[in-house]
Motif scaffolding. Structure first.
Motif, PDB file in Angstrom:
ATOM      1  N   LEU A 153       1.010  -1.299  -0.021  1.00  0.00           N
ATOM      2  CA  LEU A 153      -0.071   0.119  -0.110  1.00  0.00           C
ATOM      3  C   LEU A 153       0.659   1.160  -0.024  1.00  0.00           C
ATOM      4  CD1 LEU A 153      -2.776  -1.083   2.599  1.00  0.00           C
ATOM      5  CD2 LEU A 153      -2.831  -0.780   0.198  1.00  0.00           C
ATOM      6  N   LEU A 154       2.060   1.244   0.634  1.00  0.00           N
ATOM      7  CA  LEU A 154       2.867   2.378   0.721  1.00  0.00           C
ATOM      8  C   LEU A 154       3.405   2.659  -0.777  1.00  0.00           C
ATOM      9  CD1 LEU A 154       4.792   1.977   4.038  1.00  0.00           C
ATOM     10  CD2 LEU A 154       3.792   4.222   3.187  1.00  0.00           C
ATOM     11  N   GLY A 155       3.917   1.528  -1.262  1.00  0.00           N
ATOM     12  CA  GLY A 155       4.280   1.662  -2.992  1.00  0.00           C
ATOM     13  C   GLY A 155       3.189   2.175  -3.603  1.00  0.00           C
ATOM     14  N   LYS A 156       1.739   1.934  -3.485  1.00  0.00           N
ATOM     15  CA  LYS A 156       0.740   2.664  -4.409  1.00  0.00           C
ATOM     16  C   LYS A 156       0.681   4.113  -3.875  1.00  0.00           C
ATOM     17  CE  LYS A 156      -2.903   0.820  -5.048  1.00  0.00           C
ATOM     18  NZ  LYS A 156      -4.513  -0.035  -4.783  1.00  0.00           N
ATOM     19  N   GLU A 157       1.046   4.296  -2.544  1.00  0.00           N
ATOM     20  CA  GLU A 157       0.928   5.716  -2.097  1.00  0.00           C
ATOM     21  C   GLU A 157       2.005   6.570  -2.814  1.00  0.00           C
ATOM     22  OE1 GLU A 157      -0.988   9.027  -0.407  1.00  0.00           O
ATOM     23  OE2 GLU A 157      -1.624   6.845  -0.446  1.00  0.00           O
ATOM     24  N   LEU A 158       3.226   5.893  -3.062  1.00  0.00           N
ATOM     25  CA  LEU A 158       4.472   6.892  -3.491  1.00  0.00           C
ATOM     26  C   LEU A 158       4.109   6.563  -5.056  1.00  0.00           C
ATOM     27  CD1 LEU A 158       7.352   4.938  -1.383  1.00  0.00           C
ATOM     28  CD2 LEU A 158       6.342   7.497  -1.417  1.00  0.00           C
ATOM     29  N   GLY A 159       3.109   6.206  -5.989  1.00  0.00           N
ATOM     30  CA  GLY A 159       2.860   6.554  -7.090  1.00  0.00           C
ATOM     31  C   GLY A 159       2.403   5.403  -7.932  1.00  0.00           C
ATOM     32  N   SER A 160       2.761   4.334  -7.540  1.00  0.00           N
ATOM     33  CA  SER A 160       2.303   2.979  -8.348  1.00  0.00           C
ATOM     34  C   SER A 160       2.262   1.755  -7.622  1.00  0.00           C
ATOM     35  CB  SER A 160       3.409   2.823  -9.353  1.00  0.00           C
ATOM     36  OG  SER A 160       3.617   1.813 -10.037  1.00  0.00           O
ATOM     37  N   LYS A 161       1.395   0.951  -8.112  1.00  0.00           N
ATOM     38  CA  LYS A 161       1.002  -0.419  -7.364  1.00  0.00           C
ATOM     39  C   LYS A 161       2.283  -1.227  -7.713  1.00  0.00           C
ATOM     40  CE  LYS A 161      -2.016  -2.051 -11.049  1.00  0.00           C
ATOM     41  NZ  LYS A 161      -3.402  -2.545 -11.413  1.00  0.00           N
ATOM     42  N   ARG A 162       2.704  -1.057  -8.822  1.00  0.00           N
ATOM     43  CA  ARG A 162       4.035  -1.778  -9.147  1.00  0.00           C
ATOM     44  C   ARG A 162       5.212  -1.708  -8.156  1.00  0.00           C
ATOM     45  NH1 ARG A 162       5.760  -1.288 -15.403  1.00  0.00           N
ATOM     46  NH2 ARG A 162       7.101   0.523 -14.485  1.00  0.00           N
ATOM     47  N   ILE A 163       5.318  -0.538  -7.750  1.00  0.00           N
ATOM     48  CA  ILE A 163       6.159   0.109  -6.666  1.00  0.00           C
ATOM     49  C   ILE A 163       6.088  -0.702  -5.656  1.00  0.00           C
ATOM     50  CG2 ILE A 163       7.252   1.814  -5.133  1.00  0.00           C
ATOM     51  CD1 ILE A 163       6.552   4.042  -7.200  1.00  0.00           C
ATOM     52  N   GLY A 164       4.775  -0.942  -5.237  1.00  0.00           N
ATOM     53  CA  GLY A 164       4.334  -1.862  -4.017  1.00  0.00           C
ATOM     54  C   GLY A 164       4.709  -3.341  -4.182  1.00  0.00           C
ATOM     55  N   ALA A 180      22.255  -2.499  -4.795  1.00  0.00           N
ATOM     56  CA  ALA A 180      22.340  -1.548  -5.964  1.00  0.00           C
ATOM     57  C   ALA A 180      21.221  -0.758  -6.232  1.00  0.00           C
ATOM     58  CB  ALA A 180      22.754  -2.237  -7.142  1.00  0.00           C
ATOM     59  N   LEU A 181      20.069  -1.167  -6.321  1.00  0.00           N
ATOM     60  CA  LEU A 181      18.803  -0.683  -6.559  1.00  0.00           C
ATOM     61  C   LEU A 181      18.207   0.159  -5.393  1.00  0.00           C
ATOM     62  CD1 LEU A 181      16.535  -3.639  -7.846  1.00  0.00           C
ATOM     63  CD2 LEU A 181      17.758  -1.723  -9.303  1.00  0.00           C
ATOM     64  N   PHE A 182      18.537  -0.024  -4.135  1.00  0.00           N
ATOM     65  CA  PHE A 182      18.419   0.931  -3.100  1.00  0.00           C
ATOM     66  C   PHE A 182      19.323   2.029  -3.252  1.00  0.00           C
ATOM     67  CE2 PHE A 182      20.604   2.316   0.938  1.00  0.00           C
ATOM     68  CZ  PHE A 182      19.517   3.257   1.365  1.00  0.00           C
ATOM     69  N   LEU A 183      20.722   1.976  -3.691  1.00  0.00           N
ATOM     70  CA  LEU A 183      21.290   3.162  -3.719  1.00  0.00           C
ATOM     71  C   LEU A 183      20.967   4.243  -4.671  1.00  0.00           C
ATOM     72  CD1 LEU A 183      23.344   4.309  -1.630  1.00  0.00           C
ATOM     73  CD2 LEU A 183      25.165   3.352  -3.297  1.00  0.00           C
ATOM     74  N   LEU A 184      20.466   3.464  -5.938  1.00  0.00           N
ATOM     75  CA  LEU A 184      19.921   4.231  -7.157  1.00  0.00           C
ATOM     76  C   LEU A 184      18.842   4.706  -6.770  1.00  0.00           C
ATOM     77  CD1 LEU A 184      20.909   1.461  -9.766  1.00  0.00           C
ATOM     78  CD2 LEU A 184      22.031   3.803  -9.568  1.00  0.00           C
ATOM     79  N   GLY A 185      18.080   3.977  -6.099  1.00  0.00           N
ATOM     80  CA  GLY A 185      16.308   4.637  -5.725  1.00  0.00           C
ATOM     81  C   GLY A 185      16.607   5.742  -4.854  1.00  0.00           C
ATOM     82  N   PHE A 186      17.535   5.615  -3.859  1.00  0.00           N
ATOM     83  CA  PHE A 186      17.710   6.952  -2.763  1.00  0.00           C
ATOM     84  C   PHE A 186      18.206   8.156  -3.510  1.00  0.00           C
ATOM     85  CE2 PHE A 186      20.207   9.428  -0.098  1.00  0.00           C
ATOM     86  CZ  PHE A 186      19.539   9.358   1.196  1.00  0.00           C
ATOM     87  N   PHE A 230      13.141  -0.837   1.204  1.00  0.00           N
ATOM     88  CA  PHE A 230      12.728  -1.744  -0.052  1.00  0.00           C
ATOM     89  C   PHE A 230      11.625  -0.944  -0.743  1.00  0.00           C
ATOM     90  CE2 PHE A 230      14.645  -4.964   2.758  1.00  0.00           C
ATOM     91  CZ  PHE A 230      15.212  -5.900   1.488  1.00  0.00           C
ATOM     92  N   LEU A 231      11.021   0.013  -0.232  1.00  0.00           N
ATOM     93  CA  LEU A 231      10.311   0.928  -1.137  1.00  0.00           C
ATOM     94  C   LEU A 231      11.248   1.637  -2.009  1.00  0.00           C
ATOM     95  CD1 LEU A 231       7.759   2.882   1.670  1.00  0.00           C
ATOM     96  CD2 LEU A 231       7.188   1.147  -0.202  1.00  0.00           C
ATOM     97  N   VAL A 278      13.940   0.417  -3.144  1.00  0.00           N
ATOM     98  CA  VAL A 278      14.331  -0.571  -4.339  1.00  0.00           C
ATOM     99  C   VAL A 278      13.063  -0.625  -5.192  1.00  0.00           C
ATOM    100  CG1 VAL A 278      14.410  -3.183  -4.631  1.00  0.00           C
ATOM    101  CG2 VAL A 278      15.674  -1.878  -2.686  1.00  0.00           C
ATOM    102  N   GLY A 279      11.859  -0.729  -4.808  1.00  0.00           N
ATOM    103  CA  GLY A 279      10.897  -0.715  -5.682  1.00  0.00           C
ATOM    104  C   GLY A 279      10.644   0.595  -6.589  1.00  0.00           C
ATOM    105  N   VAL A 280      11.091   1.663  -6.127  1.00  0.00           N
ATOM    106  CA  VAL A 280      10.943   3.095  -6.941  1.00  0.00           C
ATOM    107  C   VAL A 280      12.000   2.805  -7.877  1.00  0.00           C
ATOM    108  CG1 VAL A 280      11.656   5.429  -6.656  1.00  0.00           C
ATOM    109  CG2 VAL A 280      10.009   4.406  -4.746  1.00  0.00           C
ATOM    110  N   ALA A 281      13.237   2.403  -7.567  1.00  0.00           N
ATOM    111  CA  ALA A 281      14.321   2.330  -8.562  1.00  0.00           C
ATOM    112  C   ALA A 281      13.872   1.456  -9.860  1.00  0.00           C
ATOM    113  CB  ALA A 281      15.641   2.252  -8.115  1.00  0.00           C
ATOM    114  N   LEU A 282      13.587   0.262  -9.565  1.00  0.00           N
ATOM    115  CA  LEU A 282      13.267  -0.646 -10.403  1.00  0.00           C
ATOM    116  C   LEU A 282      11.841  -0.295 -11.181  1.00  0.00           C
ATOM    117  CD1 LEU A 282      13.934  -3.295 -11.880  1.00  0.00           C
ATOM    118  CD2 LEU A 282      12.952  -4.717 -10.186  1.00  0.00           C
ATOM    119  N   ASP A 283      11.013   0.166 -10.529  1.00  0.00           N
ATOM    120  CA  ASP A 283       9.924   0.492 -11.407  1.00  0.00           C
ATOM    121  C   ASP A 283      10.175   1.594 -12.388  1.00  0.00           C
ATOM    122  OD1 ASP A 283       6.672   1.034 -11.327  1.00  0.00           O
ATOM    123  OD2 ASP A 283       7.375   3.102 -11.048  1.00  0.00           O
TER     124      ASP A 283
END
Length: 629
Positions: free
Chosen positions: A277-288, A468-474, A527-528, A530-535
């Motif tokens: 649900l937090l991923g959806k709140e950050l813009g996309s259900k795919r992030i979640g 890697a995804l965490f640092l890129l997402g940050f 991990f949010l 991580v999801g933001v970066a890959l999304d």
């Protein structure tokens, strides 16, 4: 009490739908996103170089740091060229709260709360003896629990705004629209994988217990013997929620290591829906979904749950607290603040490091107020922050009463870490704090501490793909914040050091920082990201059929790489070093159990101990005669 509450949201024609979801990206690059893919490749190689290697294992930053710098430079370039960007945040809503309240209900809630506060310790009401009270203090009983639950119900009822459509109607509408689609299958598959991976070989990994487990199992044993403590003072004190859940599971697993393991895993699994649900709140259900998928198989949450303490209850309540708070600020909705307060109050009954979250909540609201220009929204948010605090206190009443009666016990563990109560500080406070802050910042990609019971010492907290995804997402979110100054981005970034603060504030024992247990709340924002970066990278690859297949294939390949490494980290490396360090109390328990089965009286079974050897309480649990030393 019959004061009519009005619907405070703007008319539907003026306000966006509450559950509206904006497109996954602001734009789509017409060219192939080679900068983004090269940035990912360099980041993966850089993180791979941070993995411990050799015997004894060692790390080298000579290769990794330059590669990470190059990867971040490429990512910035991709962002500027509108190639790689986080999904756009949902639109904010503007609602005006009339600040109505059911007055009589509120007064009754306060009255019941006061009586509850008294009954959680005293055995009398206003000087009058009440029959059938327990003979000991610090005990739950039918009377004080009943008053407590009534006070919570009345308090929420006093402030809750009737929404249109109602919750029941929204659930019915959602069920009526429920269809089995490829997305539904994917979501179910990810959550099923999470359940499978968390329970896979749970009884065998790890196999042995430590003294911490003896303390928890003794508390569980006390509950089964009819001692219903509000706070468990054994071993510097423990909050009750995890211990009572473990006690509820004893009919299925007995008073055993597996029992408290299952309770810890349940805490971790219950966090995942709110991560989605937090991923959806950050813009996309795919992030979640991506955040849940990578968290479901990750080494960090995996080992802290298998270690079988209440550590998983930290991220469990960080997730809903952040979700309802962020959503409440965005929607300007009073009910969300009430729910955030409930999550905060329940979480304070879970795990000691969660005590940092009230401070985190205040900081997040201040961040919102400093970024939003709407004076009405700022005023409402401050008032609702007070409502959130009161709501959380209603759930915290039993522990609050215990803390007042026993401040030395309730605060001892935290004070020994943040002050010189137990040992002098090793240096000036500001130097130790900054050193701890820097070490905590390196936790995810370089060094997660040296505590063998719930980590693999001297390695990153994340696997190669996750790191890697965490640092890129940050840095992706940081760049967007510097460009747009949106409060949600800053909230997500600040949530990391704020949830790490129980470890960072180990000023008297800086060697204990970082630690995967006291920073476990950071699992949620990490991990949010991580999801933001890959999304964002998947969106950069495009939405056409061919590009969509490429995007999902890339995500699938990264997930498989992450799964393979985490499987090895948890089930081989962690288990191996744990068994090397832990005493084989299960084998001692087997000898005892066989002797008892052959006719030896339980009271004739003894362990002759010596210094720094086994905890003599543990074999009795393996032998099936708990509560003995």
């Amino acid at each position: 009490d019959t004061t009519q509450l009005v619907e405070t949201s703007a008319p539907e024609s003026e306000a966006p739908p509450q559950n509206a979801e904006l497109p996954v990206t602001n734009y789509q690059s017409p060219s192939f996103p080679w900068r983004s893919l090269l940035a990912l490749l360099l980041a993966l190689i850089a993180q791979r170089s941070f993995e411990p290697a050799g015997e004894p294992p060692s790390q080298s930053a000579i290769l990794g740091v330059p590669l990470y710098i190059a990867a971040l430079a490429l990512m910035v370039w991709a962002f500027i060229r509108r190639e790689w960007a986080p999904a756009p945040l949902p639109a904010s809503q503007s609602n005006t709260d009339q600040m109505k309240v059911r007055g009589l209900t509120f007064l009754l809630a306060i009255l019941y709360g006061i009586v509850t506060f008294i009954l959680m310790w005293d055995l009398r009401i206003f000087g009058v003896d009440v029959p059938r009270w327990p003979t000991e203090e610090n005990q739950f009983n039918a009377w004080n629990i009943t008053f407590w639950l009534i006070s919570i119900f009345l308090f929420i009822r006093a402030f809750w705004i009737k929404e249109s459509p109602s919750l029941g109607q929204r659930i019915a509408d959602a069920l009526s629209r429920l269809r089995i689609t490829p997305w539904t299958v994917l979501v179910v598959a990810v959550f099923a994988l999470a359940v499978f991976f968390r329970f896979y070989h749970l009884g065998a990994v790890p196999r042995e217990m430590t003294s911490d487990h003896a303390e928890k199992l003794m508390d569980v044993f006390d509950i089964t013997e009819g001692k219903y403590s509000i706070y468990f003072p054994r071993n510097t004190g423990r909050e009750p929620l995890y211990i009572y859940l473990s006690a509820l599971l004893t009919p299925f697993f007995g008073i055993s290591f597996l029992d408290i393991k299952v309770a810890a895993v349940i805490g971790g699994l219950l966090m995942l829906p709110y991560l989605y649900l937090l991923g959806k709140e950050l813009g996309s259900k795919r992030i979640g979904l991506l955040a849940v998928a990578f968290a479901a198989i990750a080494y960090w949450p995996g080992v802290i749950e298998r270690f079988a303490l209440r550590i998983s209850f930290y991220p469990l309540f960080v997730a809903p607290t952040l979700y309802y708070l962020i959503r409440g600020l965005r929607r300007q909705n009073r009910n969300d603040f009430i729910l955030a307060g409930a999550a905060l109050g329940i979480g304070l009954n879970g795990y000691m490091p969660f005590r940092i979250m009230p401070f985190a909540v205040v900081i997040i609201v201040l961040v919102y107020i400093l970024h939003v220009r709407d004076a009405q929204a700022r005023k409402q948010s401050l008032l609702w922050l007070g409502l959130l605090a009161l709501t959380s206190f209603m759930f915290f009443i039993p522990l609050a009463r215990y803390a007042i009666e026993n401040p030395d016990i309730f605060g001892y563990r935290a004070l020994t870490r943040v002050s010189s109560l137990e040992t002098p500080l090793p240096g000036p406070i500001w130097q130790v704090f900054l050193g701890n802050l820097w070490n905590a910042a390196k936790e995810f990609n370089w060094y997660n501490g040296n505590i063998w019971v719930h980590s693999i010492p001297r390695r990153p907290a994340l696997d190669v793909v996750g790191g890697a995804l965490f640092l890129l997402g940050f840095f992706l979110v940081l760049i967007r914040y510097l460009r747009s100054r949106h409060w949600t981005d800053l909230t997500l970034l600040l949530a990391i050091p704020l949830t790490q603060m129980p470890s960072i504030l180990s000023l008297a024992f800086p060697v204990e920082n970082p630690s995967l247990n006291r920073t476990a709340g950071a699992i949620v924002p990490v991990f949010l990201l991580v999801g933001v970066a890959l999304d964002g990278l998947m969106s950069a690859l495009g939405t056409g059929k061919r590009r969509s297949v490429i995007a999902w294939s890339l995500a699938g390949a990264l997930f498989v790489l992450s799964f393979v490494q985490n499987y090895d980290l948890i089930l081989r490396q962690y288990n191996s070093q744990y068994e090397y360090n832990a005493w084989n109390t299960s084998e001692m328990g087997t000898v005892m159990k066989d002797a008892i089965a052959s006719g030896v009286p339980v009271d004739n079974v003894w362990i002759v101990p010596y210094a720094f050897w086994v905890d003599t309480r543990l074999p009795s649990f393996w032998a099936g005669v708990p509560g003995r030393d």
